[in-house]
Design an enzyme around this catalytic site. Structure first.
Site, short mmCIF file in Angstrom:
data_model
loop_
_atom_site.label_atom_id
_atom_site.label_comp_id
_atom_site.label_asym_id
_atom_site.label_seq_id
_atom_site.Cartn_x
_atom_site.Cartn_y
_atom_site.Cartn_z
N ASP A 78 0.89 -1.16 0.00
CA ASP A 78 0.00 0.00 0.00
C ASP A 78 0.92 1.21 0.00
O ASP A 78 1.60 1.49 1.00
CB ASP A 78 -0.90 0.00 1.25
CG ASP A 78 -1.78 1.24 1.31
OD1 ASP A 78 -1.64 2.14 0.44
OD2 ASP A 78 -2.61 1.32 2.24
N SER A 91 0.75 12.62 -15.39
CA SER A 91 -0.39 12.58 -16.33
C SER A 91 -0.39 13.84 -17.17
O SER A 91 0.24 14.83 -16.79
CB SER A 91 -1.69 12.52 -15.50
OG SER A 91 -2.82 12.68 -16.32
N TYR A 146 -7.29 15.49 -8.55
CA TYR A 146 -6.40 14.60 -9.33
C TYR A 146 -5.30 15.42 -10.00
O TYR A 146 -4.12 15.07 -9.94
CB TYR A 146 -7.24 13.84 -10.37
CG TYR A 146 -6.46 12.87 -11.23
CD1 TYR A 146 -6.08 11.62 -10.74
CD2 TYR A 146 -6.11 13.18 -12.54
CE1 TYR A 146 -5.38 10.72 -11.54
CE2 TYR A 146 -5.41 12.30 -13.35
CZ TYR A 146 -5.05 11.06 -12.84
OH TYR A 146 -4.35 10.18 -13.63
N LYS A 173 -1.19 15.29 -9.59
CA LYS A 173 -0.27 15.00 -10.70
C LYS A 173 0.68 16.16 -10.98
O LYS A 173 1.82 15.93 -11.40
CB LYS A 173 -1.09 14.63 -11.95
CG LYS A 173 -1.87 13.31 -11.80
CD LYS A 173 -0.94 12.12 -11.52
CE LYS A 173 -1.64 10.79 -11.51
NZ LYS A 173 -0.73 9.65 -11.31
P1 NAD Z 1 -5.55 1.23 -13.11
O1 NAD Z 1 -6.64 1.64 -12.19
O2 NAD Z 1 -5.84 0.29 -14.22
O3 NAD Z 1 -4.28 0.67 -12.29
C1 NAD Z 1 -3.85 1.26 -11.10
C2 NAD Z 1 -3.24 0.19 -10.22
O4 NAD Z 1 -2.79 0.81 -9.00
C3 NAD Z 1 -4.24 -0.90 -9.83
O5 NAD Z 1 -3.70 -2.18 -10.09
C4 NAD Z 1 -4.47 -0.68 -8.34
O6 NAD Z 1 -4.76 -1.87 -7.61
C5 NAD Z 1 -3.14 -0.05 -7.92
N1 NAD Z 1 -3.25 0.74 -6.67
C6 NAD Z 1 -4.23 1.62 -6.34
N2 NAD Z 1 -4.00 2.12 -5.11
C7 NAD Z 1 -2.86 1.55 -4.66
C8 NAD Z 1 -2.11 1.66 -3.46
N3 NAD Z 1 -2.52 2.44 -2.43
N4 NAD Z 1 -0.96 0.94 -3.34
C9 NAD Z 1 -0.56 0.12 -4.35
N5 NAD Z 1 -1.22 -0.03 -5.50
C10 NAD Z 1 -2.36 0.67 -5.66
O7 NAD Z 1 -5.01 2.63 -13.69
P2 NAD Z 1 -3.98 2.96 -14.88
O8 NAD Z 1 -4.73 3.66 -15.92
O9 NAD Z 1 -3.15 1.78 -15.21
O10 NAD Z 1 -3.10 4.07 -14.12
C11 NAD Z 1 -1.74 3.87 -13.76
C12 NAD Z 1 -1.13 5.25 -13.51
O11 NAD Z 1 -1.21 6.03 -14.71
C13 NAD Z 1 -1.86 6.07 -12.44
O12 NAD Z 1 -0.92 6.80 -11.67
C14 NAD Z 1 -2.72 7.02 -13.26
O13 NAD Z 1 -3.04 8.20 -12.56
C15 NAD Z 1 -1.80 7.29 -14.44
N6 NAD Z 1 -2.49 7.78 -15.65
C16 NAD Z 1 -3.40 7.01 -16.31
C17 NAD Z 1 -3.98 7.50 -17.47
C18 NAD Z 1 -4.98 6.71 -18.27
O14 NAD Z 1 -5.47 7.24 -19.29
N7 NAD Z 1 -5.30 5.48 -17.93
C19 NAD Z 1 -3.66 8.78 -17.94
C20 NAD Z 1 -2.74 9.52 -17.23
C21 NAD Z 1 -2.14 9.02 -16.09
#
Ligand code: NAD
Length: 258
Positions: free
Chosen positions: A62, A141, A154, A158
């Site tokens: 976590d 992001s 959010y 970021k």
């Molecule tokens: P996702 O929700 O598919 O994956 C996020 C993962 O983080 C999950 O497996 C979840 O279990 C884990 N997680 C959540 N809280 C946690 C904690 N306290 N400790 C450990 N693990 C934890 O999301 P994603 O789209 O793969 O996002 C990954 C990263 O990319 C994030 O930081 C997100 O903000 C960033 N992001 C995503 C996008 C997008 O378009 N998907 C765009 C910009 C930035």
């Protein structure tokens, strides 16, 4: 860009972008510790990497909890002897108009996205200093470069990642450790897709989730198509290899931030 002999750690790697980055690092030759708050999905990603013939370890973490983060680093050190590359990717999102944003929701999102990156980076630097080498990649992001309605908390988290990355990069610049931020654009993970994803939440009256997803790609992105976890993996492999790129916040966003 071979990462043969390197040890990488990726948080939030049970699915989505983290899984894509873990896969790219493993494919480039690194041993990869896959950490997630959900150990079942950490294990799934790790098992999948092993089935491809790559070396991997599944861990539970976590990122909001200092003790849990310390244990994750200790586990990687115990298993592999070091941490060379760390990708601080775990993140969460929620949507609230500013008038409805509760302080508890602000704290929850900032705890994972900003404090989590701080706690992980701090522990990783302590480990990397022992060998005078390290590559840290913090996932920010496009929302860390410009604000979006209903995402003020959010976006704040970021933007914080980019400022933090910039400052720490300067602090450790002479120690063989680089610290960069990677800014994904729009990636069709659970964050965007499905009933609770941004596509569904931002759908117009009568619009399906799929139609909303297509519309967002076309209206937000100059290239008109979403990015993939593999796109993020490519930049992560580059940043894990590059010795003289540090303190940067690089977008992989199909031209969104032009
Ligand atoms: P996702 O929700 O598919 O994956 C996020 C993962 O983080 C999950 O497996 C979840 O279990 C884990 N997680 C959540 N809280 C946690 C904690 N306290 N400790 C450990 N693990 C934890 O999301 P994603 O789209 O793969 O996002 C990954 C990263 O990319 C994030 O930081 C997100 O903000 C960033 N992001 C995503 C996008 C997008 O378009 N998907 C765009 C910009 C930035």
């Amino acid at each position: 860009m071979s990462l043969e002999g390197k040890v990488a750690l990726v948080t939030g790697a049970g699915r989505g972008i983290g899984e894509g980055i873990a896969t790219a690092l493993a494919q480039a030759g690194a041993s990869v510790a896959v950490a997630d708050i959900d150990i079942a999905i950490s294990q799934q990603t790790s098992d999948r990497l092993k089935r491809s013939g790559w070396d991997s370890l599944a861990l539970q973490v976590d990122v909001t909890d200092k003790k849990s983060v310390s244990k994750m680093i200790a586990d990687v050190e115990q298993h592999y002897g070091k941490v060379d590359i760390a990708v601080n990717n775990a993140g969460i999102v929620s949507l609230y108009p500013i008038g409805d944003l509760a302080p508890e929701e602000w704290d929850k999102v900032l705890a994972v996205n900003a404090k989590g990156v701080f706690l992980c980076t701090q522990a990783e630097i302590t480990s990397m200093r022992k060998q005078g080498y390290g590559r840290i990649i913090n996932i920010s992001s496009i929302a860390g470069k410009s604000g979006f309605p209903e995402l003020s908390h959010y976006s704040a988290s970021k933007f914080a990642v980019i400022g933090f990355t910039n400052a720490v990069a300067k602090e450790v610049a002479t120690e063989g450790i680089t610290v960069n931020a990677l800014c994904p654009g729009i990636v069709g993970t659970g964050m965007w897709r499905g009933e609770t994803g941004l596509s569904a939440r931002w759908a117009l009256e009568g619009e399906t989730e799929e139609a909303s997803w297509q519309r967002h790609q076309k209206t937000f992105l100059p290239q008109g198509v979403a990015q993939t976890p593999e796109d993020m993996g490519q930049l992560a492999v580059y940043l894990a290899s590059a010795p003289h790129v540090t303190g940067q916040a690089i977008a992989v966003d199909g031209g969104f931030s032009i």
